[in-house]
Design a protein around this motif. Sequence first.
Motif, short mmCIF file in Angstrom:
data_model
loop_
_atom_site.label_atom_id
_atom_site.label_comp_id
_atom_site.label_asym_id
_atom_site.label_seq_id
_atom_site.Cartn_x
_atom_site.Cartn_y
_atom_site.Cartn_z
N ALA A 196 0.86 -1.18 0.00
CA ALA A 196 -0.05 -0.06 -0.09
C ALA A 196 0.84 1.25 0.05
N GLY A 197 0.43 2.26 -0.75
CA GLY A 197 1.13 3.51 -0.84
C GLY A 197 0.02 4.68 -0.75
N ALA A 216 -4.48 -1.52 0.61
CA ALA A 216 -5.16 -0.20 0.78
C ALA A 216 -6.54 -0.31 1.79
N TYR A 217 -7.17 -1.35 1.41
CA TYR A 217 -8.36 -1.60 2.01
C TYR A 217 -8.37 -1.81 3.39
N ASP A 231 -6.49 -1.63 -6.57
CA ASP A 231 -7.37 -1.25 -5.88
C ASP A 231 -6.93 -0.03 -5.05
N GLY A 232 -7.94 0.74 -4.36
CA GLY A 232 -7.50 1.82 -3.43
C GLY A 232 -8.68 2.78 -3.59
N PHE A 233 -8.46 3.80 -2.73
CA PHE A 233 -9.54 4.90 -2.40
C PHE A 233 -8.61 6.23 -2.56
N THR A 250 -1.40 8.98 10.27
CA THR A 250 -2.06 7.66 10.91
C THR A 250 -1.42 6.45 9.85
N LEU A 251 -1.69 6.67 8.53
CA LEU A 251 -1.22 5.66 7.71
C LEU A 251 0.24 5.40 7.60
N ASP A 252 0.86 6.51 7.68
CA ASP A 252 2.33 6.54 7.86
C ASP A 252 2.97 5.62 9.16
N LYS A 253 2.16 5.80 10.28
CA LYS A 253 2.57 4.92 11.38
C LYS A 253 2.36 3.47 11.20
#
Length: 381
Positions: A57-58, A170-171, A211-213, A228-231
Amino acid sequence: MAKSDELNPKTAIALARTPLYSLALEQKARLTAFSGWEMPVQYLGIGQEHESVRTSAGMFDISHMGKFAFQGKQLVEQLQPLVPSDLRRLQPGQAQYTVLLNPKGGILDDIIFYYQGEDAAGVQRGVMIVNASTRVRDKAWILAQIESAEIDFLDLSAEKVLVAIQGPHAYSHFQRLVEEDLTPVKAFEHLEATLLGKSAFIARTGYTGEDGFEVMVDPDVGIELWQTLDKAGVTPCGLGARDTLRLEAAMALYGQDIDETTTPLEAGLGWVVHLDSKGDFIGRSVLEQQKATGVEKRLVGIEMQGRHIARHGYPVLSEGQVVGEVTSGTQSPTLGKAIALAYVPTALSKIGQSLDVEIRGKTYPTVVVKKPFYRSPYRAK
């Protein structure tokens, strides 16, 4: 949004910065000028960021994109003449990738329109995402075409953050931050939801082939989301990886692969042209003629037969004669091959056709291949 205190030495124009700019500095991103913005081109490195999106995920700061909100009676009917796609097909919560056309059938911009539905009073709502480089022109064009007295138009470009979370994981990373269940949301569907306790516009769309958002939120929520996602281990990604990812997926870049001189039929976007199900629209007569007689040129995928990379603007040759031009090209990190998009005469556009690309005065062999170059097994249906 805050403006850069320094001037871009190439253009002497102050560059805009997104609300996530300070985070990019903290993460030691390498920055570049892009469509009037100072944007991260890479964080850890294009190859590593690319691989993260393909395998895990990126996340991308795409807040520079134009963000328009519409509200009014007969909104869809008013937007119908601007695009070749039949927007009446959309149900609430669905989206359509399409193009704005000029009277010659040329592409003013490629956009996504998200239809949010109609209330009891007959008022329809929708969101449109446009390219950063064409936002001002798009806004003026749209307002000149619609009855602004009947439609409320709001430019949210400076008020909202847009973050893309992409990749097979990502999900799982994103769902834990969203109150609503995202499982029923399919590709090119969207909803208004609660993210980190705040309201958010969430779409299952992206520009990577995975896939992703894509998430539109207020700046404070966007900053918290990024941190938050970085952590959680989601890789920060820049424009460099975004470009290699989209090219592997054969997604067009406005200003290179498509522009006012190309029609959607020439660009391989015939699937957004719904001649049979809708009435008149800007550029229809040109597309009808091309549909009837065929196009003279096509945007094709080509694969170099050696280690040389075909770049934007390089000539394409057949039997020693220039017949076309490369629009985008790179070394594919996933495939380990040099790939490109190019316009060539329709007669030379068949898969397997041998061509040459001129690179610094020398010619190198290439072959027309099927698009996309890479199709992810994880992409949402």
